[in-house]
Design a protein around this motif. Sequence first.
Motif, PDB file in Angstrom:
ATOM      1  N   ARG A  48      35.254  -3.333-126.795  1.00  0.00           N
ATOM      2  CA  ARG A  48      36.502  -3.805-127.416  1.00  0.00           C
ATOM      3  C   ARG A  48      36.216  -5.097-128.145  1.00  0.00           C
ATOM      4  NH1 ARG A  48      41.639  -3.505-123.508  1.00  0.00           N
ATOM      5  NH2 ARG A  48      42.563  -4.019-125.489  1.00  0.00           N
ATOM      6  N   VAL A  49      37.094  -5.461-129.055  1.00  0.00           N
ATOM      7  CA  VAL A  49      37.043  -6.779-129.678  1.00  0.00           C
ATOM      8  C   VAL A  49      38.413  -7.437-129.520  1.00  0.00           C
ATOM      9  CG1 VAL A  49      35.213  -6.249-131.330  1.00  0.00           C
ATOM     10  CG2 VAL A  49      37.587  -5.868-131.980  1.00  0.00           C
ATOM     11  N   ARG A  54      45.432 -10.501-130.051  1.00  0.00           N
ATOM     12  CA  ARG A  54      45.285  -9.113-130.489  1.00  0.00           C
ATOM     13  C   ARG A  54      43.916  -8.573-130.086  1.00  0.00           C
ATOM     14  NH1 ARG A  54      46.766 -10.690-136.403  1.00  0.00           N
ATOM     15  NH2 ARG A  54      45.815 -12.543-135.567  1.00  0.00           N
ATOM     16  N   SER A  55      43.839  -7.264-129.941  1.00  0.00           N
ATOM     17  CA  SER A  55      42.557  -6.636-129.611  1.00  0.00           C
ATOM     18  C   SER A  55      42.529  -5.228-130.180  1.00  0.00           C
ATOM     19  CB  SER A  55      42.352  -6.604-128.096  1.00  0.00           C
ATOM     20  OG  SER A  55      43.290  -5.759-127.483  1.00  0.00           O
ATOM     21  N   SER A  56      41.397  -4.596-130.004  1.00  0.00           N
ATOM     22  CA  SER A  56      41.255  -3.198-130.404  1.00  0.00           C
ATOM     23  C   SER A  56      41.505  -2.314-129.195  1.00  0.00           C
ATOM     24  CB  SER A  56      39.837  -2.952-130.924  1.00  0.00           C
ATOM     25  OG  SER A  56      38.909  -3.056-129.861  1.00  0.00           O
ATOM     26  N   ARG A  88      52.495  -4.099-129.967  1.00  0.00           N
ATOM     27  CA  ARG A  88      51.307  -3.440-129.398  1.00  0.00           C
ATOM     28  C   ARG A  88      50.055  -4.219-129.785  1.00  0.00           C
ATOM     29  NH1 ARG A  88      49.965   2.128-130.226  1.00  0.00           N
ATOM     30  NH2 ARG A  88      48.870   1.784-128.311  1.00  0.00           N
ATOM     31  N   PRO A  89      49.947  -5.473-129.382  1.00  0.00           N
ATOM     32  CA  PRO A  89      48.801  -6.282-129.816  1.00  0.00           C
ATOM     33  C   PRO A  89      47.462  -5.785-129.302  1.00  0.00           C
ATOM     34  CG  PRO A  89      50.041  -7.447-128.136  1.00  0.00           C
ATOM     35  CD  PRO A  89      50.837  -6.212-128.491  1.00  0.00           C
ATOM     36  N   ILE A  93      43.726  -4.334-133.856  1.00  0.00           N
ATOM     37  CA  ILE A  93      42.489  -4.397-134.628  1.00  0.00           C
ATOM     38  C   ILE A  93      41.848  -3.014-134.602  1.00  0.00           C
ATOM     39  CG2 ILE A  93      40.192  -5.436-134.790  1.00  0.00           C
ATOM     40  CD1 ILE A  93      41.350  -7.878-133.332  1.00  0.00           C
ATOM     41  N   ASP A  94      41.417  -2.558-135.746  1.00  0.00           N
ATOM     42  CA  ASP A  94      40.729  -1.267-135.809  1.00  0.00           C
ATOM     43  C   ASP A  94      39.266  -1.475-135.443  1.00  0.00           C
ATOM     44  OD1 ASP A  94      43.013   0.020-136.673  1.00  0.00           O
ATOM     45  OD2 ASP A  94      42.514  -0.151-138.786  1.00  0.00           O
TER      46      ASP A  94
END
Length: 98
Positions: A48-49, A54-56, A88-89, A93-94
């Motif tokens: 994940r990032v 926010r994250s993926s 939906r944070p 990120i994609d």
Amino acid sequence: MPVITVRRALNLVLARPTNIEIDGQIVGHLERGASQSFDVAPGPYVVRVHLDWRSSLPIHVDLDDDETNTLEAAAGERSSTFRARFLRPKAAIDLRLV
């Protein structure tokens, strides 16, 4: 030895670094346009990032001997919506295999 490479796209324009997480551990940070590689043992991993709050979504990779997987963190259409940023944070990120 298998390698996981994570790169940050130029369109993820915020100046703060992106944190890289492999199996729940922060293992590195990426500036805009940079990439970082990690030598790992063969087997399954979850990547994940994170950027601020926010994250993926998690990406599951299963690496064999001498296999390399490259993932790219980018701002896609979904990332710029109000829903992704605030409701939906953890999917804002994609992150995708390239």
